[in-house]
Design a protein around this motif. Structure first.
Motif, PDB file in Angstrom:
ATOM      1  N   GLU A 370       0.829  -1.203   0.000  1.00 15.85           N
ATOM      2  CA  GLU A 370       0.000   0.000   0.000  1.00 15.85           C
ATOM      3  C   GLU A 370       0.865   1.256   0.000  1.00 15.85           C
ATOM      4  N   THR A 401      -7.664  10.142  -1.195  1.00 16.05           N
ATOM      5  CA  THR A 401      -7.411   8.970  -2.031  1.00 16.05           C
ATOM      6  C   THR A 401      -7.920   9.165  -3.450  1.00 16.05           C
ATOM      7  N   VAL A 402      -8.525  10.319  -3.734  1.00 17.31           N
ATOM      8  CA  VAL A 402      -8.984  10.631  -5.093  1.00 17.31           C
ATOM      9  C   VAL A 402      -8.572  12.060  -5.425  1.00 17.31           C
ATOM     10  N   LYS A 415      -7.079   7.715  -8.558  1.00 14.79           N
ATOM     11  CA  LYS A 415      -7.689   7.163  -7.347  1.00 14.79           C
ATOM     12  C   LYS A 415      -6.798   6.094  -6.731  1.00 14.79           C
ATOM     13  N   SER A 417      -6.681   2.975  -4.126  1.00 11.14           N
ATOM     14  CA  SER A 417      -7.555   2.000  -3.489  1.00 11.14           C
ATOM     15  C   SER A 417      -6.702   0.852  -2.967  1.00 11.14           C
ATOM     16  N   ASN A 418      -6.314   0.959  -1.695  1.00  7.62           N
ATOM     17  CA  ASN A 418      -5.438  -0.037  -1.079  1.00  7.62           C
ATOM     18  C   ASN A 418      -4.126  -0.124  -1.850  1.00  7.62           C
ATOM     19  N   ARG A 420      -3.836  -0.573  -5.121  1.00  7.65           N
ATOM     20  CA  ARG A 420      -4.083  -0.330  -6.549  1.00  7.65           C
ATOM     21  C   ARG A 420      -4.305   1.157  -6.799  1.00  7.65           C
ATOM     22  N   GLU A 438     -16.142   3.025 -10.193  1.00  6.25           N
ATOM     23  CA  GLU A 438     -16.724   1.827  -9.583  1.00  6.25           C
ATOM     24  C   GLU A 438     -16.647   0.646 -10.534  1.00  6.25           C
ATOM     25  N   SER A 441     -12.560  -0.192 -10.957  1.00  9.75           N
ATOM     26  CA  SER A 441     -11.706  -0.377  -9.773  1.00  9.75           C
ATOM     27  C   SER A 441     -11.653  -1.835  -9.352  1.00  9.75           C
TER      28      SER A 441
END
Length: 441
Positions: A370, A401-402, A415, A417-418, A420, A438, A441
């Motif tokens: 991460e 995060t975005v 973005k 996401s963990n 990614r 959405e 991702s």
């Protein structure tokens, strides 16, 4: 109009033709002898036996250009060239007037001194090159002939579409092997290096096209030779030429494995990342159907509209090397860019173009940790700000995060996401970025 020549002029003309033919025959004979000599020494040095003799000949610049154009057109379709141009322009890696085929033709014909052709199993040397001075080049190309005899180089000619990063890694093996053999060939006799460099100086080797080429192309062309040499040296240190030969069966799977040989030895394979095809979503938005996500896989025929009809041009992998180049084109800090790209674990990108010339770039990348993902997320955010200097940023929190930017080419989104990172550039305003994120991702 016919031109009459006096008998004396005809005699001079015939003598000139005979002299040229004699010189050409003598040069070809010298090349054949040199090919046999260098092939034998390279075979011993590289520890690959000679399975069959290698035919050789000299070629003019016109002949070499014709051969390279033929191979280029056979290997890369007009659609692939268009996709490459659109992608590179969208990412700000080349100027807007960039033409892929024209530049590659100029680059390759400028740089070539000799080449081995797996299709015909022949070696060709440029006819303006001094044979004795260019024996190191011959050693490089004849290593390719030996590779072909033992490992079949033709299997690399039509690489499956969709993983250019693995293809570049395979070429780093091929060229790194041949370059290491050439280096050892030269170092075995100090006079060879002197003769080689004198020959280059005498011919005034031109590198103007290479020097002026967009960085992404210049450095990607050099990658198999420079990074491939370093990687092959590591293999040879580990297990001699046997280890290098084994790599033709256990191919490197990514440029990450080339840049970090320990990952090749550890068999650290890249993560396979997939992306859904958003063509229907783009076309649905273009038809004015709001921001709803169209998950149907069936064909759609959008009605005429301001955005035009969308289609997917490219679906490929950047790899660690491509990610580094993406970042450093704008960061201009190799240390920072390498550090941000070093945690790469896998990626996939897609490029879409509308009939009206709009372009959307979408990417999903996986990272080792991460922390690696966040480092890349922040670096790409910095890159985006430098890429779109006039963009309006919607970013406020440094722990976000975005990140979003309103650019003249559409919405740009990055973005986290963990482990990614999702990237979208050029998204039309008719499409909801939240629903797109959405979906992918």
């Amino acid at each position: 109009m016919a031109l009459a020549l006096a008998p004396s002029q005809l005699a001079v003309s015939r003598i000139g033709q005979q002299t040229a033919a004699t010189n050409a025959a003598a040069r070809n004979a010298a090349l054949v002898a040199a090919t046999q000599e260098v092939l034998k020494e390279t075979s011993d040095l590289r520890q690959l036996s000679i399975v069959r003799a290698v035919q050789s000949s000299t070629q003019s610049r016109t002949e070499i250009e014709r051969a390279f154009l033929k191979n280029l057109d056979e290997d890369i379709t007009p659609a692939d060239m268009h996709a490459a141009e659109v992608t590179l322009k969208k990412l700000g890696l080349v100027p807007q007037d960039f033409q892929y085929r024209a530049l590659m033709t100029r680059l390759l014909t400028e740089q070539v001194a000799g080449y081995y052709e797996p299709k015909t199993r022949q070696f060709h040397l440029a006819d303006w090159i001094d044979i004795d001075g260019q024996k190191p080049i011959m050693a490089h190309e004849l290593t390719h002939a030996l590779q072909d005899q033992h490992f079949d180089l033709r299997r690399f000619e039509h690489w499956p579409k969709g993983d250019s990063d693995a293809e570049l890694a395979a070429h780093a093996l091929i060229e790194g092997d041949a370059t290491l053999a050439m280096v050892l060939y030269v170092s075995s006799n100090p006079m060879r290096a002197l003769t080689f460099f004198k020959s280059l100086g005498a011919k005034g080797v031109d590198t103007k096209e290479l020097d002026q080429a967009p960085r992404v192309l210049r450095e990607s062309l050099l990658f198999p030779y420079q990074e491939g040499l370093n990687w092959t040296r590591e293999l040879q240190k580990q297990g001699g030429w046997t280890e290098v030969s084994k790599a033709f069966q256990t191919l490197p799977q990514s440029t990450e494995q080339i840049m970090h040989p320990e990952k090749y030895f550890a068999h650290e394979a890249p993560v396979k990342v997939t992306l859904p095809d958003i063509t229907n979503l783009l076309n649905a938005g273009a038809r004015g159907q709001g921001s709803g996500v169209n998950r149907s896989t069936g064909p759609h025929l959008p009605t005429p509209n301001s955005s035009g009809v969308w289609r997917r041009l490219a679906y490929d992998v950047n790899g660690e090397w491509g990610t580094y180049l993406l970042l450093d084109q704008f960061l201009k800090s190799p240390t920072e860019s390498h550090r941000a790209a070093a945690g790469w674990a896998g990626d996939r990108y897609a490029v879409y173009e509308s009939s009206n010339g709009q372009v959307v770039y979408v990417s999903v990348s996986a990272w080792d940790t991460e922390n690696d993902a966040r480092e890349f997320f922040e670096a790409y955010g910095k890159r985006t700000e430098l890429r779109y200097l006039q963009a309006q940023s919607g970013n406020e929190s440094k722990t976000q995060t975005v990140m979003t930017w309103e650019t003249g080419d559409g919405l740009a989104v990055v973005k986290l996401s963990n482990s990614r990172v999702v990237i979208v550039e050029g998204l039309p305003k008719q499409i909801s970025s939240n629903q797109l994120l959405e979906l992918i991702s």
